[in-house]
Design an enzyme around this catalytic site. Structure first.
Site, short mmCIF file in Angstrom:
data_model
loop_
_atom_site.label_atom_id
_atom_site.label_comp_id
_atom_site.label_asym_id
_atom_site.label_seq_id
_atom_site.Cartn_x
_atom_site.Cartn_y
_atom_site.Cartn_z
N ASP A 171 0.96 -1.24 0.03
CA ASP A 171 -0.23 0.12 -0.08
C ASP A 171 0.72 1.22 0.02
OD1 ASP A 171 -2.47 1.82 0.41
OD2 ASP A 171 -1.71 1.86 2.38
N LEU A 172 0.38 2.61 -0.55
CA LEU A 172 1.20 3.55 -0.39
C LEU A 172 1.01 4.49 0.79
CD1 LEU A 172 2.90 5.56 -2.04
CD2 LEU A 172 0.89 6.51 -3.19
N ASP A 173 -0.18 5.07 0.89
CA ASP A 173 -0.38 6.05 2.06
C ASP A 173 -0.17 5.25 3.48
OD1 ASP A 173 -0.79 8.18 0.23
OD2 ASP A 173 -2.70 7.71 0.35
N THR A 201 1.44 10.06 3.87
CA THR A 201 0.78 11.33 3.15
C THR A 201 -0.74 11.30 3.89
OG1 THR A 201 0.60 9.28 1.58
CG2 THR A 201 1.28 11.54 0.71
N LYS A 237 -8.77 6.13 5.92
CA LYS A 237 -7.51 5.59 5.44
C LYS A 237 -7.82 4.56 4.60
CE LYS A 237 -4.18 6.67 9.20
NZ LYS A 237 -3.49 6.29 10.35
N GLY A 238 -7.32 4.54 3.48
CA GLY A 238 -7.64 3.56 2.43
C GLY A 238 -9.00 3.52 1.77
N VAL A 239 -9.63 4.64 1.91
CA VAL A 239 -11.02 4.81 1.47
C VAL A 239 -11.00 5.75 0.12
CG1 VAL A 239 -13.40 5.80 1.91
CG2 VAL A 239 -12.00 4.59 3.55
N ARG A 254 -11.37 8.55 -2.88
CA ARG A 254 -11.81 9.87 -2.87
C ARG A 254 -13.20 10.36 -2.53
NH1 ARG A 254 -8.96 13.65 -7.28
NH2 ARG A 254 -7.51 12.02 -6.77
N SER A 279 -2.57 0.75 -4.52
CA SER A 279 -3.21 1.87 -3.51
C SER A 279 -4.44 2.32 -4.00
CB SER A 279 -2.10 2.99 -3.88
OG SER A 279 -3.00 4.16 -3.49
N ALA A 280 -5.23 2.91 -3.13
CA ALA A 280 -6.49 3.45 -3.32
C ALA A 280 -6.31 4.84 -4.18
CB ALA A 280 -7.26 3.48 -2.25
N SER A 281 -5.12 5.41 -4.23
CA SER A 281 -4.98 6.80 -4.68
C SER A 281 -4.97 7.06 -6.12
CB SER A 281 -3.80 7.29 -3.66
OG SER A 281 -3.37 8.63 -4.36
N LYS A 282 -5.43 8.00 -6.46
CA LYS A 282 -5.21 8.41 -7.87
C LYS A 282 -3.97 9.28 -8.30
CE LYS A 282 -9.92 7.93 -9.56
NZ LYS A 282 -11.16 8.61 -10.18
N ASN A 283 -3.38 9.56 -6.93
CA ASN A 283 -2.01 10.26 -7.23
C ASN A 283 -1.04 9.60 -6.64
OD1 ASN A 283 -3.55 13.09 -7.48
ND2 ASN A 283 -4.03 12.63 -5.34
N LYS A 325 -10.66 -0.70 -2.49
CA LYS A 325 -10.78 -1.29 -1.42
C LYS A 325 -12.25 -1.03 -0.48
CE LYS A 325 -5.76 -0.52 -1.42
NZ LYS A 325 -4.62 0.22 -0.77
N GLU A 328 -0.11 -3.29 4.52
CA GLU A 328 -1.38 -2.40 4.71
C GLU A 328 -1.55 -1.73 5.98
OE1 GLU A 328 -3.96 -1.29 1.86
OE2 GLU A 328 -4.28 -0.38 3.65
N ASP A 329 -2.10 -0.55 5.74
CA ASP A 329 -2.07 -0.13 7.11
C ASP A 329 -3.50 0.36 7.51
OD1 ASP A 329 -2.42 2.21 5.00
OD2 ASP A 329 -2.28 3.52 6.84
P1 B16 Z 1 -6.51 10.22 -3.68
P2 B16 Z 1 -3.56 4.11 0.10
C1 B16 Z 1 -5.65 6.05 -0.14
O1 B16 Z 1 -4.46 5.51 -0.41
C2 B16 Z 1 -5.57 6.81 1.40
O2 B16 Z 1 -5.14 6.01 2.19
C3 B16 Z 1 -6.95 7.45 1.34
O3 B16 Z 1 -6.76 8.25 2.41
C4 B16 Z 1 -7.22 8.32 0.04
O4 B16 Z 1 -8.55 9.02 0.21
C5 B16 Z 1 -7.27 7.57 -1.24
O5 B16 Z 1 -6.07 6.71 -1.19
C6 B16 Z 1 -7.76 8.10 -2.28
O6 B16 Z 1 -6.65 9.05 -2.43
O7 B16 Z 1 -7.46 11.49 -3.26
O8 B16 Z 1 -5.12 10.70 -3.76
O9 B16 Z 1 -7.05 9.53 -4.92
O10 B16 Z 1 -3.62 4.14 1.53
O11 B16 Z 1 -4.72 3.02 -0.52
O12 B16 Z 1 -2.21 4.20 -0.59
MG MG Z 2 -2.70 3.10 3.45
#
Ligand code: B16
Ligand code: MG
Length: 211
Positions: free
Chosen positions: A8-10, A16, A44-46, A48, A113-117, A144, A168-169
């Site tokens: 996982d990333l964040d 982050t 966390k992990g949810v 956007r 990762s759940a992030s788009k960044n 997730k 994973e956190d």
């Molecule tokens: P973004 P992970 C997740 O990343 C974050 O934990 C979560 O807080 C965030 O809302 C989600 O990515 C979406 O991120 O807005 O950058 O697309 O922990 O799965 O790496």
């Molecule tokens: Mg995370």
């Protein structure tokens, strides 16, 4: 037998989560709601979109669909301003050594990762070229706690899910990995992540001899 690692990333590679929290808190103030530390843990992990839905529910308010989209963009712009400051000093404890060791052992590494960044954040901290595969929210339909993110990562590194170890956190991420039949190491406490196979405080505490 573990043959591949999915990270996982964040909250696992870099902190982050505090930037997400700061940006969501700023937005929640517009709705007259003060975001709490417990909310931060739950987010966390949810994704956007689901994060904004959660905050609107907490604030007991609703938005038109146009305003919903506008506020998603506002939050992300604030988050990206904070990400601009990042460099390798934002890596969590033990991350650099973990990568060195995994690469020296020829263990395929994937991001889930759940992030788009994710690509931008990895580039900022200098890890973009260390992965064999990168799966983020741009590549999956179901976020997730659905296992799709991790299953896609396993597919890209060509390792069977049951032979993958996930770090994973977040509770939703641990659930996703368990649903994907993977071995899960929680980054945090067993209290926060009861479904993890076991927990460690950070990647630096991982013992590669256990593989
Ligand atoms: P973004 P992970 C997740 O990343 C974050 O934990 C979560 O807080 C965030 O809302 C989600 O990515 C979406 O991120 O807005 O950058 O697309 O922990 O799965 O790496
Ligand atoms: Mg995370």
């Amino acid at each position: 037998m573990i043959q591949g690692i999915i990270l996982d990333l964040d909250g696992v590679i870099c902190d982050t989560a505090k930037f997400h929290f700061e940006a969501w808190k700023r937005l929640a103030e517009d709705y007259g709601y003060s975001l709490t530390e417990a909310d931060n843990e739950a987010l966390k992990g949810v994704s956007r979109v689901d994060s904004l839905k959660f905050i609107l529910q907490k604030a007991n308010t609703t938005l038109s669909s146009d305003q919903f989209e506008i506020d998603l963009v506002r939050k992300n712009q604030w988050y990206l301003e904070l990400v601009q400051e990042m460099d390798s000093s934002f890596l969590l404890d033990g991350v650099a050594d973990f990568f060195e060791k995994a690469i020296s052992l020829n263990i395929p590494l994937a991001l889930g990762s759940a992030s788009k960044n994710a690509n931008l954040v990895l580039e900022k901290v200098g890890l973009l070229n260390k992965f064999n595969a990168i799966v983020d929210a741009n590549l999956v339909v179901n976020g997730k706690p659905h296992p799709e993110t991790f299953l896609k990562a396993a597919e890209l590194i060509q390792i069977a899910p049951e032979n993958c170890m996930v770090f994973e956190d977040s509770a939703s991420g641990v659930q996703a990995a368990v649903s994907g039949k993977m071995f899960v190491v929680g980054i945090g406490t067993q209290n926060d992540l009861p479904l993890a196979n076991y927990c460690i405080p950070n990647l630096g505490a991982f013992d590669f001899n256990t593989l």
